[in-house]
Design an enzyme around this catalytic site. Structure first.
Site, PDB file in Angstrom:
ATOM      1  N   HIS A   5       0.792  -1.119   0.008  1.00  0.00           N
ATOM      2  CA  HIS A   5      -0.063  -0.086   0.012  1.00  0.00           C
ATOM      3  C   HIS A   5       0.596   1.225   0.032  1.00  0.00           C
ATOM      4  CE1 HIS A   5       0.964   0.776   4.202  1.00  0.00           C
ATOM      5  NE2 HIS A   5       0.591  -0.533   4.459  1.00  0.00           N
ATOM      6  N   CYS A   7       3.280  -4.825   6.801  1.00  0.00           N
ATOM      7  CA  CYS A   7       2.942  -4.532   5.375  1.00  0.00           C
ATOM      8  C   CYS A   7       4.272  -4.032   4.541  1.00  0.00           C
ATOM      9  CB  CYS A   7       1.869  -3.459   5.451  1.00  0.00           C
ATOM     10  SG  CYS A   7       0.101  -4.093   5.882  1.00  0.00           S
TER      11      CYS A   7
END
Length: 292
Positions: free
Chosen positions: A175, A191
């Site tokens: 992301h 992440c």
């Protein structure tokens, strides 16, 4: 009288203007971008609940994909001294042109050691980007996964794009970020963070179901490197233990990085074979018994 006064006023104005201008060749103080704080704000609210920050102006965005910045060679490859200072990985000049979609079967390779994400087209490197990956205490999961879902503007802290992965033991994804200064470091809760402009570029290229391969060392990545593993633990190190137990013929369960009930007897058997105490733990002696 009025004419004389007028000449005096003009002379004073000229003198003031002259002294306010820098002398020819005089070096001006360097411009310092005002938007990046010396110490980025921290939060203790947990994963993915970062404070909402205003978007920094263009002067504070590190340009890794085009042009040249101070300490960077033409073509976007950072010089070794600058790379060491900033902690950012070296980028390899690849065949892809900015904005041009790749042709063929698309996959992603993420290297947690070099902190890079490479888009592959038919197995060949197409474009490479710097990323931030998980901190040592919350490492990015290693292994072979697939893109499970895609979303735009998913939430504060996730930047402008989200590519969710099918990691079996948690919510992980690729992301954007509202902390661009962290790109190139170990900074996330697991992440993979990209500059918003980079994730926006690859977003239309990556279909749901695209393979994502994340490489690195599941042990030396951690701090401490070899943690004691027990029931209900999960992570890449658990998955590597499962693989080794299966290779030894001791484990027939699902290799998914989660220590469930079906691992218990495998661990007991391993420890008994090597004269270790009967305990459901992978500790230092058990790691040595596994050859890890």
């Amino acid at each position: 009288m009025m004419g004389r006064l007028y000449q005096i006023v003009l002379s004073l104005l000229f003198l003031l203007l002259y002294t306010a201008l820098p002398a020819a060749g005089q070096e001006q103080p360097p411009y310092r971008c005002p938007c990046r704080p010396e110490q980025p704000p921290e939060t203790t609210t947990g994963a993915h609940h970062w404070p909402k920050l205003p978007a920094p102006p263009d002067c504070c965005h590190d340009n890794f994909n085009s042009g040249t910045v101070k300490g960077q060679e033409p073509g976007g490859v950072m010089m070794p001294a600058t790379r060491q200072t900033t902690g950012r990985p070296e980028e390899q000049p690849l065949s892809g042109q900015k904005g041009t979609p790749p042709a063929g079967e698309i996959s992603i390779l993420i290297d947690t050691t070099r902190r890079t994400l490479t888009v592959l087209a038919n197995g060949e490197p197409y474009r490479q980007y710097p990323v931030a990956v998980g901190k040592h205490e919350t490492p990015t999961p290693l292994g072979n996964y697939r893109v499970k879902r895609k979303a735009m503007h998913w939430g504060t802290g996730f930047g402008s794009r989200w590519l969710g992965l099918d990691v079996p033991w948690g919510l992980y994804g690729i992301h954007g970020t509202n902390k661009p200064w962290a790109i190139g470091s170990y900074a996330s809760h697991g992440c993979i963070r990209m500059h918003n402009r980079d994730v926006e570029e690859i977003y239309p290229w990556i279909p749901v179901g695209a393979p994502v391969i994340i490489i690195g060392n599941p042990f030396t990545y951690r701090e401490p490197p070899y943690r004691d593993l027990r029931r209900d633990f999960c992570g890449s190190d658990v998955m590597e233990v499962q693989r080794t137990l299966a290779r030894l013929g001791l484990f027939k369960g699902k290799i998914d990085g989660t220590w469930r009930e079906d691992m218990e007897e495998s661990v007991y058997t391993l420890r008994a074979r090597h004269g270790l105490s009967r305990d459901n733990v992978i500790d230092r002696p058990a790691y040595q018994a596994l050859g890890l």
